[in-house]
Design an enzyme around this catalytic site. Structure first.
Site, PDB file in Angstrom:
ATOM      1  N   ARG A 237       9.129   1.769  -7.029  1.00 38.98           N
ATOM      2  CA  ARG A 237       9.764   0.794  -6.152  1.00 38.98           C
ATOM      3  C   ARG A 237       8.748   0.436  -5.082  1.00 38.98           C
ATOM      4  O   ARG A 237       7.983   1.293  -4.635  1.00 38.98           O
ATOM      5  CB  ARG A 237      11.029   1.372  -5.487  1.00 38.98           C
ATOM      6  CG  ARG A 237      12.236   1.506  -6.407  1.00 38.98           C
ATOM      7  CD  ARG A 237      12.784   0.144  -6.838  1.00 38.98           C
ATOM      8  NE  ARG A 237      13.987   0.238  -7.636  1.00 38.98           N
ATOM      9  CZ  ARG A 237      14.009   0.251  -8.972  1.00 38.98           C
ATOM     10  NH1 ARG A 237      12.884   0.171  -9.657  1.00 38.98           N
ATOM     11  NH2 ARG A 237      15.154   0.319  -9.623  1.00 38.98           N
ATOM     12  N   GLU A 266      11.308  -8.444  -3.191  1.00 43.74           N
ATOM     13  CA  GLU A 266      11.273  -9.105  -4.513  1.00 43.74           C
ATOM     14  C   GLU A 266      12.351 -10.178  -4.551  1.00 43.74           C
ATOM     15  O   GLU A 266      13.464  -9.926  -4.067  1.00 43.74           O
ATOM     16  CB  GLU A 266      11.530  -8.068  -5.613  1.00 43.74           C
ATOM     17  CG  GLU A 266      10.423  -7.028  -5.688  1.00 43.74           C
ATOM     18  CD  GLU A 266      10.648  -5.989  -6.788  1.00 43.74           C
ATOM     19  OE1 GLU A 266      11.549  -6.178  -7.631  1.00 43.74           O
ATOM     20  OE2 GLU A 266       9.929  -4.990  -6.792  1.00 43.74           O
ATOM     21  N   HIS A 285       8.050  -7.434 -11.643  1.00 39.64           N
ATOM     22  CA  HIS A 285       9.008  -6.363 -11.958  1.00 39.64           C
ATOM     23  C   HIS A 285       9.473  -6.451 -13.427  1.00 39.64           C
ATOM     24  O   HIS A 285      10.651  -6.675 -13.711  1.00 39.64           O
ATOM     25  CB  HIS A 285      10.211  -6.406 -11.007  1.00 39.64           C
ATOM     26  CG  HIS A 285      10.956  -5.089 -10.944  1.00 39.64           C
ATOM     27  ND1 HIS A 285      11.582  -4.627  -9.815  1.00 39.64           N
ATOM     28  CD2 HIS A 285      11.165  -4.137 -11.877  1.00 39.64           C
ATOM     29  CE1 HIS A 285      12.165  -3.460 -10.060  1.00 39.64           C
ATOM     30  NE2 HIS A 285      11.919  -3.136 -11.317  1.00 39.64           N
TER      31      HIS A 285
END
Ligand code: DGY
Length: 326
Positions: A237, A266, A285
Site C-alpha cells: 500500500r 490513488e 495498482h
C-alpha cells in the site's frame, strides 16, 4: 423474503446473475460517491455489502443497521474499520490465496522493469532515439544472483521470494514479525532486522499489509540505510512508504530506482512527479488485475457472502464477530 445485497464495485455478469437468483441486488457498479442518496437508501436495507476500493467508515455503518456481512473483493482490508465491524457483529471477508501468484508476478515485473530500465528504454525506442547501439549510460543491472530483501513474508512475499530464489538464483533476506522456518529451509531465506536488511539488499520489496504499525514504515531514515545502487519495490500500500521522502531519495540519487504499483493517493494526482521520473516505473495498482484473477477474486467474494449470509462459515473470513446476530 430474499436478503438484500448492495454491490459497490463492478462484478462479472455471471456472478451478478448468480447473486440475483438468491438475493435482492442493488448494483451500483463503480460507485464513486459514498454519499449518493440511492446508495445510502439501499444501505439502510442491506444485509450484505460486496465491493472494494472505497473506505468504509463507522459513520457509513451507522447508515446500515441490518448489515450482517461485508465481502471485500480484495485481500487487503485497510479500507475497513475491522474492530468496529467485529464489535458490531459484522462479518468481514476477503480474498486471499486466489491473487497470490498474480500479485507476485506484478512484483517481479517491477523488479525486472526497474533493474533493466525497460520502460525508460522502450520510451527511448518509441521516440525514435535508438540510432546506434547503446553504451553504458543506458545499461541496467542484473537481477539474477542479487540479494532480494523482502519486507513482509506473508503469502505474496513468499511467492515473490520463491521466484527470486528458484528462478533467478537470488539470495533472499526477509524481515517479518514471525520467523518462517519452512521458507528458510526451502529457499535458504534468512531473517534480518529491517535496518540490516535495508543495508544488504539490492532489491527491497515491500509486501506488508497497511496498519497503524506499518504506516510510513519506510521513511527517510530507512531509505537512507539503502545502498545507492538499490531499488525499492512497493506492491503493498502506498502509505507504507513515505512518498515525499522517496521522491527526495530518488531525485538525489540516494537510491537507484523505484517500482511502484501503489501510492499514497490513488489514482495518482496529476501533479505527482513520480510518473515523470526516469528511474521510476509507476503502475496503476494492477497487482491482481488479470482477467483470470479478478474473476477468481469476485468468485471468492460471492461465495464468502453467500455462505456468511446463510449463517455458515465463509471461505475466507477476516474477523470473528463477537456479538451474536439476532
Ligand atoms: C488487494 O486485493 O488488496 C489488492 O491490492 C487490490 O486492492
Amino acid at each position: 423474503m430474499h436478503k438484500r445485497i448492495v454491490v459497490y464495485r463492478p462484478l462479472p455478469e455471471d456472478l451478478l446473475a448468480e447473486l440475483r437468483r438468491d438475493f435482492h441486488v442493488d448494483d451500483f457498479g463503480q460507485l464513486e460517491d459514498l454519499d449518493d442518496p440511492a446508495f445510502r437508501a439501499a444501505l439502510g436495507e442491506a444485509h450484505g455489502l460486496i465491493g472494494a476500493g472505497r473506505p468504509i467508515t463507522a459513520e457509513l455503518l451507522d447508515a446500515a443497521p441490518r448489515l450482517e456481512t461485508i465481502s471485500s473483493v480484495s485481500v487487503g482490508v485497510d479500507a475497513y474499520p475491522v474492530e468496529e465491524l467485529t464489535r458490531r457483529g459484522i462479518q468481514l471477508c476477503h480474498t486471499p490465496d486466489v491473487l497470490t501468484e498474480t500479485t507476485a508476478d506484478t512484483g517481479f515485473l517491477l523488479i525486472m522493469a526497474t533493474a533493466r530500465r525497460a520502460v525508460e528504454l522502450a520510451d527511448f525506442v518509441r521516440r525514435g532515439e535508438w540510432q546506434a547501439s547503446l553504451g553504458e549510460s543506458h545499461f541496467g543491472s542484473d537481477v539474477h544472483g542479487k540479494t532480494l530483501g523482502m519486507v513482509g513474508m506473508g503469502r505474496i512475499g513468499a511467492a515473490i521470494a520463491r521466484r527470486g530464489a528458484l528462478g533467478f538464483g537470488m539470495k533472499v533476506l526477509y524481515s517479518n514479525a514471525s520467523p518462517k522456518p519452512a521458507l528458510e529451509e526451502e529457499l535458504g531465506a534468512r531473517r534480518r532486522e529491517l535496518d540490516e536488511l535495508l543495508g544488504e539488499a539490492d532489491f527491497v520489496c515491500v509486501t506488508v499489509p497497511l496498519s497503524a504499525e506499518t504506516e510510513r514504515l519506510i521513511g527517510q531514515h530507512e531509505l537512507g540505510l539503502m545502498r545507492d545502487s538499490a531499488i525499492l519495490i512497493n506492491i503493498a500500500r502506498g502509505r507504507v512508504v513515505d512518498e515525499a521522502a522517496l521522491i527526495e531519495a530518488l531525485d538525489a540519487g540516494r537510491i537507484r530506482a523505484a517500482g511502484l504499483d501503489v501510492f499514497e493517493h490513488e489514482p495518482l494526482p496529476a501533479d505527482s512527479p513520480l510518473p515523470h521520473m526516469a528511474n521510476v516505473v509507476a503502475l496503476p495498482h494492477i497487482g491482481s488485475a488479470t482477467h483470470e484473477t479478478r474473476h477468481a477474486m469476485a468468485r471468492r467474494a460471492v461465495d464468502n457472502l453467500r455462505l456468511s449470509l446463510a449463517g455458515e462459515r465463509p471461505l475466507s473470513p477476516f474477523n470473528a464477530p463477537v456479538r451474536p446476530r439476532a
